[in-house]
Design a protein around this motif. Structure first.
Motif, PDB file in Angstrom:
ATOM      1  N   SER A 125       0.243   5.680   0.180  1.00 42.38           N
ATOM      2  CA  SER A 125      -0.670   6.821   0.180  1.00 42.38           C
ATOM      3  C   SER A 125       0.050   7.989  -0.490  1.00 42.38           C
ATOM      4  CB  SER A 125      -1.189   7.079   1.590  1.00 42.38           C
ATOM      5  OG  SER A 125      -2.088   6.007   1.929  1.00 42.38           O
TER       6      SER A 125
ATOM      7  N   ASN B 118       2.817   4.739   9.738  1.00 36.02           N
ATOM      8  CA  ASN B 118       4.168   5.022  10.233  1.00 36.02           C
ATOM      9  C   ASN B 118       4.181   5.383  11.709  1.00 36.02           C
ATOM     10  OD1 ASN B 118       5.646   4.467   8.011  1.00 36.02           O
ATOM     11  ND2 ASN B 118       5.954   6.567   7.357  1.00 36.02           N
TER      12      ASN B 118
ATOM     13  N   PRO C 250       0.822  -1.214   0.000  1.00 32.83           N
ATOM     14  CA  PRO C 250       0.000   0.000   0.000  1.00 32.83           C
ATOM     15  C   PRO C 250       0.848   1.253   0.000  1.00 32.83           C
ATOM     16  CG  PRO C 250      -0.036  -1.053   2.164  1.00 32.83           C
ATOM     17  CD  PRO C 250       0.823  -1.913   1.296  1.00 32.83           C
TER      18      PRO C 250
ATOM     19  N   ILE D 299      -5.100  -0.906   5.314  1.00 39.20           N
ATOM     20  CA  ILE D 299      -6.026  -0.066   6.077  1.00 39.20           C
ATOM     21  C   ILE D 299      -6.989   0.620   5.112  1.00 39.20           C
ATOM     22  CG2 ILE D 299      -6.194   1.819   7.779  1.00 39.20           C
ATOM     23  CD1 ILE D 299      -4.456  -0.672   8.651  1.00 39.20           C
TER      24      ILE D 299
ATOM     25  N   SER E 194       3.166   8.284  12.940  1.00 38.24           N
ATOM     26  CA  SER E 194       3.852   9.570  12.801  1.00 38.24           C
ATOM     27  C   SER E 194       3.756  10.421  14.060  1.00 38.24           C
ATOM     28  CB  SER E 194       3.264  10.347  11.629  1.00 38.24           C
ATOM     29  OG  SER E 194       3.716   9.782  10.434  1.00 38.24           O
ATOM     30  N   ALA E 195       4.577  11.427  14.080  1.00 40.12           N
ATOM     31  CA  ALA E 195       4.608  12.359  15.201  1.00 40.12           C
ATOM     32  C   ALA E 195       5.118  13.683  14.667  1.00 40.12           C
ATOM     33  CB  ALA E 195       5.539  11.835  16.281  1.00 40.12           C
TER      34      ALA E 195
ATOM     35  N   ALA F 178       5.962  17.064  10.226  1.00 37.55           N
ATOM     36  CA  ALA F 178       6.465  18.251   9.526  1.00 37.55           C
ATOM     37  C   ALA F 178       6.055  18.216   8.054  1.00 37.55           C
ATOM     38  CB  ALA F 178       7.979  18.326   9.654  1.00 37.55           C
ATOM     39  N   SER F 179       5.786  17.013   7.543  1.00 33.81           N
ATOM     40  CA  SER F 179       5.350  16.863   6.142  1.00 33.81           C
ATOM     41  C   SER F 179       3.847  17.072   6.002  1.00 33.81           C
ATOM     42  CB  SER F 179       5.742  15.472   5.642  1.00 33.81           C
ATOM     43  OG  SER F 179       5.317  14.492   6.573  1.00 33.81           O
TER      44      SER F 179
ATOM     45  N   GLY G  46       3.249   8.780  -0.394  1.00 31.87           N
ATOM     46  CA  GLY G  46       4.608   8.451  -0.832  1.00 31.87           C
ATOM     47  C   GLY G  46       5.691   9.373  -0.298  1.00 31.87           C
ATOM     48  N   THR G  47       5.501   9.947   0.901  1.00 30.48           N
ATOM     49  CA  THR G  47       6.530  10.836   1.467  1.00 30.48           C
ATOM     50  C   THR G  47       7.406  10.125   2.509  1.00 30.48           C
ATOM     51  OG1 THR G  47       5.153  11.625   3.288  1.00 30.48           O
ATOM     52  CG2 THR G  47       4.989  12.817   1.209  1.00 30.48           C
ATOM     53  N   ASP G  48       7.255   8.828   2.592  1.00 30.50           N
ATOM     54  CA  ASP G  48       8.007   8.022   3.554  1.00 30.50           C
ATOM     55  C   ASP G  48       9.515   8.218   3.332  1.00 30.50           C
ATOM     56  OD1 ASP G  48       7.299   5.069   5.090  1.00 30.50           O
ATOM     57  OD2 ASP G  48       9.366   5.476   4.509  1.00 30.50           O
TER      58      ASP G  48
ATOM     59  N   SER H 291      -0.380  11.926   3.925  1.00 28.46           N
ATOM     60  CA  SER H 291      -1.790  11.546   4.097  1.00 28.46           C
ATOM     61  C   SER H 291      -2.041  11.018   5.506  1.00 28.46           C
ATOM     62  CB  SER H 291      -2.137  10.445   3.106  1.00 28.46           C
ATOM     63  OG  SER H 291      -1.618   9.226   3.595  1.00 28.46           O
TER      64      SER H 291
HETATM   65  C1  LIG Z   1       9.971  16.896   4.324  1.00 27.93           C
HETATM   66  C2  LIG Z   1       9.510  15.711   5.135  1.00 27.93           C
HETATM   67  C3  LIG Z   1       9.303  15.868   6.500  1.00 27.93           C
HETATM   68  C4  LIG Z   1       8.847  14.787   7.280  1.00 27.93           C
HETATM   69  N1  LIG Z   1       8.606  14.980   8.593  1.00 27.93           N
HETATM   70  C5  LIG Z   1       8.085  13.992   9.348  1.00 27.93           C
HETATM   71  C6  LIG Z   1       7.757  14.207  10.718  1.00 27.93           C
HETATM   72  O1  LIG Z   1       7.900  15.285  11.266  1.00 27.93           O
HETATM   73  N2  LIG Z   1       7.242  13.165  11.416  1.00 27.93           N
HETATM   74  C7  LIG Z   1       6.995  11.947  10.834  1.00 27.93           C
HETATM   75  O2  LIG Z   1       6.482  11.060  11.516  1.00 27.93           O
HETATM   76  N3  LIG Z   1       7.319  11.727   9.541  1.00 27.93           N
HETATM   77  C8  LIG Z   1       7.824  12.700   8.781  1.00 27.93           C
HETATM   78  N4  LIG Z   1       8.120  12.473   7.451  1.00 27.93           N
HETATM   79  C9  LIG Z   1       7.883  11.145   6.861  1.00 27.93           C
HETATM   80  C10 LIG Z   1       6.459  10.970   6.248  1.00 27.93           C
HETATM   81  O3  LIG Z   1       6.063  12.166   5.615  1.00 27.93           O
HETATM   82  C11 LIG Z   1       5.402  10.613   7.283  1.00 27.93           C
HETATM   83  O4  LIG Z   1       5.756   9.445   7.979  1.00 27.93           O
HETATM   84  C12 LIG Z   1       3.984  10.489   6.685  1.00 27.93           C
HETATM   85  O5  LIG Z   1       3.052  10.276   7.688  1.00 27.93           O
HETATM   86  C13 LIG Z   1       3.854   9.397   5.650  1.00 27.93           C
HETATM   87  O6  LIG Z   1       2.609   9.591   5.016  1.00 27.93           O
HETATM   88  P1  LIG Z   1       2.395   9.212   3.472  1.00 27.93           P
HETATM   89  O7  LIG Z   1       0.957   9.400   3.177  1.00 27.93           O
HETATM   90  O8  LIG Z   1       3.325   9.937   2.601  1.00 27.93           O
HETATM   91  O9  LIG Z   1       2.726   7.662   3.514  1.00 27.93           O
HETATM   92  P2  LIG Z   1       3.427   6.762   2.410  1.00 27.93           P
HETATM   93  O10 LIG Z   1       4.802   7.232   2.152  1.00 27.93           O
HETATM   94  O11 LIG Z   1       2.547   6.596   1.248  1.00 27.93           O
HETATM   95  O12 LIG Z   1       3.472   5.375   3.197  1.00 27.93           O
HETATM   96  C14 LIG Z   1       4.083   5.244   4.453  1.00 27.93           C
HETATM   97  C15 LIG Z   1       3.926   3.802   4.934  1.00 27.93           C
HETATM   98  O13 LIG Z   1       2.549   3.551   5.137  1.00 27.93           O
HETATM   99  C16 LIG Z   1       2.105   2.419   4.417  1.00 27.93           C
HETATM  100  N5  LIG Z   1       0.729   2.705   3.965  1.00 27.93           N
HETATM  101  C17 LIG Z   1       0.297   3.729   3.205  1.00 27.93           C
HETATM  102  N6  LIG Z   1      -1.027   3.625   3.003  1.00 27.93           N
HETATM  103  C18 LIG Z   1      -1.448   2.509   3.654  1.00 27.93           C
HETATM  104  C19 LIG Z   1      -2.701   1.837   3.797  1.00 27.93           C
HETATM  105  N7  LIG Z   1      -3.805   2.277   3.216  1.00 27.93           N
HETATM  106  N8  LIG Z   1      -2.724   0.686   4.531  1.00 27.93           N
HETATM  107  C20 LIG Z   1      -1.614   0.209   5.131  1.00 27.93           C
HETATM  108  N9  LIG Z   1      -0.409   0.791   5.014  1.00 27.93           N
HETATM  109  C21 LIG Z   1      -0.327   1.921   4.284  1.00 27.93           C
HETATM  110  C22 LIG Z   1       3.095   2.295   3.255  1.00 27.93           C
HETATM  111  O14 LIG Z   1       3.192   0.969   2.788  1.00 27.93           O
HETATM  112  C23 LIG Z   1       4.378   2.776   3.899  1.00 27.93           C
HETATM  113  O15 LIG Z   1       5.015   1.708   4.531  1.00 27.93           O
HETATM  114  C24 LIG Z   1       8.610  13.526   6.661  1.00 27.93           C
HETATM  115  C25 LIG Z   1       8.841  13.374   5.283  1.00 27.93           C
HETATM  116  C26 LIG Z   1       9.280  14.447   4.533  1.00 27.93           C
HETATM  117  C27 LIG Z   1       9.494  14.245   3.060  1.00 27.93           C
END
Ligand SMILES: Cc1cc2nc3c(=O)[nH]c(=O)nc-3n(C[C@H](O)[C@H](O)[C@H](O)COP(=O)(O)OP(=O)(O)OC[C@H]3O[C@@H](n4cnc5c(N)ncnc54)[C@H](O)[C@@H]3O)c2cc1C
Length: 552
Positions: free
Chosen positions: A74, A147, A72, A258, A149-150, A134-135, A76-78, A140
């Motif tokens: 969402s 993740n 999966p 999810i 997140s925090a 911060a992202s 893609g900022t991982d 999403s």
């Molecule tokens: C500039 C920058 C700053 C950042 N700052 C922070 C920060 O302060 N704190 C922090 O925690 N993170 C931070 N990150 C990392 C990231 O942005 C976060 O963890 C964010 O919550 C990931 O969300 P996403 O939608 O991009 O997830 P994605 O990158 O799409 O996916 C993240 C993980 O979730 C899984 N996933 C996605 N959708 C589903 C679903 N439907 N069901 C099950 N699993 C799923 C994916 O397989 C992957 O393993 C930052 C990244 C960047 C680029």
């Protein structure tokens, strides 16, 4: 071949496999590159169920079919390679992007909703999901769940794991299940069922119950952690609660997909003031941090001299992001920092403690008392109102993007990007980390920004990936820094999670016994390894090194 097979499933959603699309999905914000075979945009839960059943059947055939998997994704900022894989990627932002309901103190949402859109809706009811990262503008709410997140409010507000009330997921048998905290009577009823649900409840309960003491001891002694499966949080014997959301949150899509999340929301405070502290060196850092913590700031963030240097260099870009009411006033507000640069007194670390509440006089009193309490350290300090303090928050949030966008010939290399130790260890710990990284300063430059109140730092080096030495350094420096983190009983990731970059280090962090329990956990929910293989368990440092980008 795979495409033809998926077409036969007659999904309602879309399928794409053009070279351009595959290239896009080969990357996230990490330093990895893994090319998928096909991208599916599921339109509804039925699409996901069909894909799970199809993948399970293919895996049973063995041979090349055994390698088919579902990952999966969402937004893609991982930063860990979490949503990257070599088979089928499911993108949730195209169709699973609806907020279903915002209630009195909760919101029910699909995973592909961008946090920025989610917050707009919740704020209409004066409600907030505080652990936004911060992202926040690009990620999403589903990725935040997966993740754990925090962000800047986590110091007092906690992580995403503290806000999940319920969720739904499609699991390995191709059915969707609803999850909420269970009492022991409810758990017993689940276990009594003669089906997949009964089976996984029985097996995960037994695993946790039989290893209860070892699991509770394994919980990292820090305020935030995203490494491993959080088995220690699932079963609260005293409180009579068995809550699988505590396991699925942060599991990076490795246990199931999810489809829906019910988040608890809170009313945000209306007033804030910030105490900014300019540290010339790391002397007294923990004393200063602990002194300020006594006055209960809502957030306590920091960034280093290199980040400030970048911010001043790219000021026009920052101003665009901050969107100030008065550009001139904002420009002038950087004068103290510019003055410090000119007089050669660049602060090594800038601390930002934000105090919030609903009574501005009470807040102001608290900030002043905190400022007085640290006067004995002879540091330069400043008090900023809500509007002025936005510049500091923006520099902190945008530090990674500034690096990514502006340094040519070198690329951001997040690999020791999210370490955490308890704040009292920082004065000892930070210079040691700096010394480890400085061994390789010919090959990298780096910034440090982070959540000083939690002892969590984001160290993002810039490296030239055309130079094969870079991969060698990443492997060596990871070992060295993680050894140091573990000596201080910290965690290798506070919020960014494991993905491809840290999964190889989980055994080192938790030991063979607990890592073995992680493998069993994966096996209980996903015995055929359908969901996001190589994350949390089952990868090697060699695989990670092979899949790092080759260009800068
Ligand atoms: C500039 C920058 C700053 C950042 N700052 C922070 C920060 O302060 N704190 C922090 O925690 N993170 C931070 N990150 C990392 C990231 O942005 C976060 O963890 C964010 O919550 C990931 O969300 P996403 O939608 O991009 O997830 P994605 O990158 O799409 O996916 C993240 C993980 O979730 C899984 N996933 C996605 N959708 C589903 C679903 N439907 N069901 C099950 N699993 C799923 C994916 O397989 C992957 O393993 C930052 C990244 C960047 C680029």
């Amino acid at each position: 071949m795979l495409k033809e097979q998926i077409l036969k499933l007659k999904l309602q959603g879309d399928i794409e496999d053009s070279a351009e699309v595959l290239e896009k999905y080969s990357h996230d914000a990490s330093l990895f590159e893994v090319k998928p075979e096909i991208i599916v945009y599921p339109k509804n839960v039925e699409d996901i169920k069909k894909l799970v059943v199809f993948t399970a059947e293919q895996k049973k055939l063995g041979g090349a079919s055994a390698n088919i998997s579902l990952t999966p994704r969402s937004a893609g900022t991982d930063m860990s390679g979490g949503p990257l894989n070599d088979s089928i990627i499911l993108d949730f932002t195209r169709y699973f992007n609806h907020i279903i309901e915002v209630g009195g103190n909760f919101a029910i949402t699909e995973p592909g909703v961008f946090y920025r859109d989610f917050e707009k809706e919740t704020l209409k009811k004066n409600l907030l999901l505080p652990p936004y990262p911060a992202s926040r503008e690009i990620c999403s709410v589903g990725g935040m769940f997966a993740n754990n997140s925090a962000g800047e409010k986590t110091l007092t507000a906690g992580k995403v794991e503290d806000y999940v009330l319920e969720f739904s997921a499609v699991l390995a048998d191709g059915n969707q299940y609803d999850f909420k905290p269970l009492s022991s009577a409810e758990l017993k009823a689940k276990i009594a069922q003669n089906n997949f649900e009964g089976e996984f409840y029985k097996n995960i309960f037994n695993l946790i119950n039989e290893n209860y003491a070892a699991i509770k001891t394994a919980k990292p002694a820090v305020s935030k952690n995203s490494a491993g499966y959080f088995l220690w949080n699932v079963y609260d014997k005293e409180g009579d609660i068995f809550d699988l959301s505590k396991l699925f949150v942060g599991s990076q899509g490795t246990l199931g997909i999810i489809t829906k999340i019910k988040y608890r929301l809170v009313k945000p405070d209306t007033q804030s003031e910030m105490l900014v502290v300019f540290m010339r060196n790391f002397n007294n850092l923990s004393e200063v941090v602990n002194e300020i913590l006594k006055f209960k700031p809502e957030s306590f963030e920091s960034y280093d001299d290199k980040t400030l240097e970048l911010a001043l260099k790219y000021l026009p870009e920052l101003i665009k992001i901050i969107k100030p009411k008065n550009i001139l006033k904002l420009g002038f507000s950087f004068l103290p920092e510019a003055g410090m640069v000119l007089t050669g007194g660049f602060p090594k670390l800038i601390l930002m403690a934000e105090f919030t509440g609903n009574d501005s006089a009470e807040i102001h009193k608290r900030v002043l008392t905190a400022q007085e309490a640290i006067a004995k350290f002879g540091l330069r300090t400043m008090i900023s109102d809500h509007e002025d303090s936005q510049k500091y928050c923006t520099i902190r949030r945008e530090s990674f993007s500034l690096l990514r966008n502006h340094i040519r010939g070198r690329r951001t290399a997040p690999f020791i990007d999210d370490i955490i130790v308890r704040p009292e260890f920082l004065p000892e710990f930070l210079p040691k980390v700096n010394a480890l990284i400085d061994q390789y300063k010919k090959y990298l430059t780096y910034t440090i920004a982070g959540h000083v109140g939690n002892g969590n730092f984001h160290i993002i080096p810039l490296m030239d990936f055309k130079d094969p030495k870079s991969r060698e350094i990443i492997a060596k420096l990871s070992d060295e820094v993680y050894d140091l983190v573990l000596q201080y009983k910290g965690s290798i990731t506070a919020e960014h999670n494991d993905g491809l970059i840290r999964t190889p280090y989980l055994k080192q962090m938790y030991g063979a016994e607990i890592y073995g329990l992680f493998e069993k956990t994966k096996n209980i929910f996903d015995p055929q390894n359908i969901f996001n293989p190589r994350k949390k368990v089952g990868t090697t440092i060699e695989y990670a090194l092979e899949h790092m980008v080759k260009t800068s």
